[in-house]
Design a protein around this motif. Sequence first.
Motif, PDB file in Angstrom:
ATOM      1  N   GLY A  59      82.246  28.141  46.811  1.00  0.00           N
ATOM      2  CA  GLY A  59      81.845  27.688  45.479  1.00  0.00           C
ATOM      3  C   GLY A  59      83.001  27.090  44.696  1.00  0.00           C
ATOM      4  O   GLY A  59      82.807  26.371  43.736  1.00  0.00           O
ATOM      5  N   VAL A  85      77.829  28.889  36.516  1.00  0.00           N
ATOM      6  CA  VAL A  85      78.148  27.890  37.543  1.00  0.00           C
ATOM      7  C   VAL A  85      78.549  28.596  38.833  1.00  0.00           C
ATOM      8  O   VAL A  85      79.452  29.425  38.834  1.00  0.00           O
ATOM      9  CB  VAL A  85      79.297  26.966  37.080  1.00  0.00           C
ATOM     10  CG1 VAL A  85      79.635  25.953  38.162  1.00  0.00           C
ATOM     11  CG2 VAL A  85      78.911  26.246  35.808  1.00  0.00           C
ATOM     12  N   ARG A  86      77.858  28.264  39.921  1.00  0.00           N
ATOM     13  CA  ARG A  86      78.182  28.907  41.189  1.00  0.00           C
ATOM     14  C   ARG A  86      79.034  28.023  42.089  1.00  0.00           C
ATOM     15  O   ARG A  86      79.768  28.502  42.924  1.00  0.00           O
ATOM     16  CB  ARG A  86      76.897  29.261  41.932  1.00  0.00           C
ATOM     17  CG  ARG A  86      76.483  30.692  41.731  1.00  0.00           C
ATOM     18  CD  ARG A  86      75.261  30.994  42.555  1.00  0.00           C
ATOM     19  NE  ARG A  86      75.538  30.865  43.973  1.00  0.00           N
ATOM     20  CZ  ARG A  86      74.607  30.608  44.892  1.00  0.00           C
ATOM     21  NH1 ARG A  86      73.374  30.421  44.517  1.00  0.00           N
ATOM     22  NH2 ARG A  86      74.920  30.526  46.146  1.00  0.00           N
ATOM     23  N   VAL A  87      78.857  26.723  41.957  1.00  0.00           N
ATOM     24  CA  VAL A  87      79.581  25.802  42.831  1.00  0.00           C
ATOM     25  C   VAL A  87      80.286  24.748  41.995  1.00  0.00           C
ATOM     26  O   VAL A  87      79.675  24.153  41.111  1.00  0.00           O
ATOM     27  CB  VAL A  87      78.617  25.063  43.777  1.00  0.00           C
ATOM     28  CG1 VAL A  87      79.396  24.310  44.843  1.00  0.00           C
ATOM     29  CG2 VAL A  87      77.632  26.016  44.401  1.00  0.00           C
ATOM     30  N   MET A  88      81.575  24.554  42.273  1.00  0.00           N
ATOM     31  CA  MET A  88      82.292  23.462  41.623  1.00  0.00           C
ATOM     32  C   MET A  88      82.837  22.553  42.710  1.00  0.00           C
ATOM     33  O   MET A  88      83.815  22.860  43.359  1.00  0.00           O
ATOM     34  CB  MET A  88      83.415  23.999  40.744  1.00  0.00           C
ATOM     35  CG  MET A  88      82.911  24.917  39.652  1.00  0.00           C
ATOM     36  SD  MET A  88      84.199  25.389  38.503  1.00  0.00           S
ATOM     37  CE  MET A  88      83.965  24.132  37.274  1.00  0.00           C
ATOM     38  N   ASN A  89      82.178  21.421  42.904  1.00  0.00           N
ATOM     39  CA  ASN A  89      82.616  20.483  43.936  1.00  0.00           C
ATOM     40  C   ASN A  89      83.784  19.672  43.435  1.00  0.00           C
ATOM     41  O   ASN A  89      84.151  19.754  42.274  1.00  0.00           O
ATOM     42  CB  ASN A  89      81.463  19.561  44.327  1.00  0.00           C
ATOM     43  CG  ASN A  89      80.325  20.322  44.943  1.00  0.00           C
ATOM     44  OD1 ASN A  89      79.384  20.708  44.268  1.00  0.00           O
ATOM     45  ND2 ASN A  89      80.428  20.574  46.224  1.00  0.00           N
ATOM     46  N   ILE A 102      84.962  28.483  42.635  1.00  0.00           N
ATOM     47  CA  ILE A 102      85.094  28.976  41.263  1.00  0.00           C
ATOM     48  C   ILE A 102      86.413  29.737  41.157  1.00  0.00           C
ATOM     49  O   ILE A 102      86.640  30.670  41.922  1.00  0.00           O
ATOM     50  CB  ILE A 102      83.937  29.933  40.902  1.00  0.00           C
ATOM     51  CG1 ILE A 102      82.586  29.282  41.180  1.00  0.00           C
ATOM     52  CG2 ILE A 102      84.039  30.404  39.463  1.00  0.00           C
ATOM     53  CD1 ILE A 102      82.189  28.201  40.225  1.00  0.00           C
ATOM     54  N   GLN A 122      79.899  28.329  31.719  1.00  0.00           N
ATOM     55  CA  GLN A 122      80.716  28.342  32.938  1.00  0.00           C
ATOM     56  C   GLN A 122      80.341  29.531  33.837  1.00  0.00           C
ATOM     57  O   GLN A 122      80.361  29.428  35.051  1.00  0.00           O
ATOM     58  CB  GLN A 122      82.205  28.380  32.573  1.00  0.00           C
ATOM     59  CG  GLN A 122      83.154  28.426  33.760  1.00  0.00           C
ATOM     60  CD  GLN A 122      83.111  27.171  34.612  1.00  0.00           C
ATOM     61  OE1 GLN A 122      83.273  26.057  34.139  1.00  0.00           O
ATOM     62  NE2 GLN A 122      82.866  27.341  35.910  1.00  0.00           N
ATOM     63  N   SER A 123      79.978  30.652  33.220  1.00  0.00           N
ATOM     64  CA  SER A 123      79.642  31.831  34.032  1.00  0.00           C
ATOM     65  C   SER A 123      78.334  31.639  34.801  1.00  0.00           C
ATOM     66  O   SER A 123      78.025  32.407  35.699  1.00  0.00           O
ATOM     67  CB  SER A 123      79.557  33.083  33.154  1.00  0.00           C
ATOM     68  OG  SER A 123      78.355  33.041  32.404  1.00  0.00           O
ATOM     69  N   VAL A 181      70.638  23.839  45.717  1.00  0.00           N
ATOM     70  CA  VAL A 181      71.380  24.816  44.923  1.00  0.00           C
ATOM     71  C   VAL A 181      71.324  24.416  43.450  1.00  0.00           C
ATOM     72  O   VAL A 181      71.494  23.251  43.114  1.00  0.00           O
ATOM     73  CB  VAL A 181      72.850  24.888  45.378  1.00  0.00           C
ATOM     74  CG1 VAL A 181      73.614  25.914  44.567  1.00  0.00           C
ATOM     75  CG2 VAL A 181      72.916  25.209  46.851  1.00  0.00           C
TER      76      VAL A 181
END
Lengths: 279, 340
Positions: free
Chosen positions: A222, B196-200, A224, B193-194, B214
């Motif tokens: 992910g 958010v599971r994926v940050m590409n 994060i 932000q909490s 997703v």
Amino acid sequence: MLSNRASAGLRPASAMVMRAIFLFFVGLLVVLPVVAISLEAFRSGFGSLWKQISHPQALAALWLTLRMAMIMVVINVVTGTATAWVLVRNRVPLRGLINALVDIPFAIPTVVTGMMLVVLYGPHSVLGALLGRHGVEVVFSRPGIVLALLFVTFPFVVRAVQPVMMEMEGDMEEAASTLGAGRMRTFFQVVLPTLLPAILSGAALSFSRALGEFGSIIIVAGNIPMRTQVASVYIYGEIESGNPGGAMGLSVVLLVISLLTLLVLNLLQQRSQRHAATI
Amino acid sequence: MRTLCGWLCLAMLGLTAGCSGQANSARDTLILGAYTVPKEVYQRELIPRFQKLWKQKTGRDIYFQQSYLASGAQSRAIAQGFDADIAALSLEADIERLRDARLITHDWRAAEHRGFITRSVVVMLVRPGNPKNISGWDDLTRADVDVIYPSPKTSGGAMWVVNAIYGSRLKQTEKDTGSADPAAARRFLAAVQSRVRVMNKSGRASVTTFETGVGDVLLTYENEALLRRQQGKDFSLIVPDATILIENPVAVVDKNVDRHGSREAAEAFVGFLHSAEAQRCFASYGFRPVNAEVTGEFAAVFPQPPQLFDIDYLGGWQQTIDLLYSSRGVWTRIFEQKSN
């Protein structure tokens, strides 16, 4: 031993040339870049390097990387040794093909590995949906990281153990069982000690490789910060956001850990070789 | 062995022939260093149209070498020596980097439309039919809603998104209490932000993730969302009441055009990008035009959000980067507080 024999066969002059070429290439291809990275990292002083490394996100990324790599190594040691065992000892059908398949992870771009895992375990896939219903998250979570690392490093343990196993050829086990040792005892007291240096060597290589793995993880994890962001992805983020200092700091830490791992491995191997020589 | 040599020689010949073809002096060449988002409109519309115009005007063919990278990466590549004649990037800060590197020496903001060629806004893309019933920013903090956007560390687009989340709450508090409340904005950003599971690493990669199933909401550029819908992807689009106006700059890279002798062509191309013809192309690919005439024509396509704000509302780019994204910035610190 082999190298001694080989160089003894050459005339001293050509041996010198060989050595010079070897040193030149190791210097040019390995030592020079490593030294450059280290110098760059220390350029603005140890204090600022430490500040970069001790950033909470950097430490969390490093810690996550080490833990994921350790889990991968434990699994890899068991499955890799078992795979080598089957390939050497069992008459499985299509052994040649399976043997060739072991090296496939080296040939696949790691980005594709990541994509493949997302397709396999993503919420749209049958497997992913099934796991999701039972509350198991694989991709974009930590299990995905371990899976990616396992795939990428799979060949190391197999290829390290395989040749040693082939040399054993079963006569030592026969001797042990003739002397009355049970199968378990034979395995733990005869087979395992012989294989151990090779297993450790495979483990250390896969561990080092895992520390720097990037292509598959940036897709599968992910990313994060403090949760699913590994060291290499953190480093990439620092470079991309214009903070090369932060990238260099963590890179040097990874480098030192890798170097220590491989150094300890070498010492262990030398000791076991000396031990073998005195018998 | 001999045949192998033959093949190698042949390959070398092919390579040199290819190179000399590019260096042919009868043709003009422009090197375009752009961010990835407008790639389709440049390749399919703008470059072919300009090539035709240039031929009509000068009688010469013009050849484009194109590079598309994430905006920050492209900006750094040019600053470190990629010799682009024209920089078309996602945000001002990336053009400013080239000015700091003394590659751009003219005042690019003095150009037409203040140096910007396209606009957009940050929007929400949701699953077909909006099953989670998402209507605005407040829904993004719900426990049953998963949010996706890329990492602001690597994506200029994500910076726009985070600016929009933060700024929209400033607007909201300003509307409710009369003064903008940074503490409330910070809490709201942390709450989103909490989820958010994926940050590409890029906006494109985030869309791909969203397409694998997703997440419930994808925060992205309006043009990216419209482009995906044009490609037949079945998403619903929500334009929030308060969102940020994105402005994308373009500039001629003085040092490179003077070295290549391509200033005339480069300036003509940038001028063309501001023309009504080019602006219509941009608009049909989902970008909000900067040209007033074309803006009027496309008014129905691009609704005006009632509480639209721009980067100056947050104090300009430099201050926003310090405030949100520096190592002690608001966004950066969200993660550290949460882990405690």
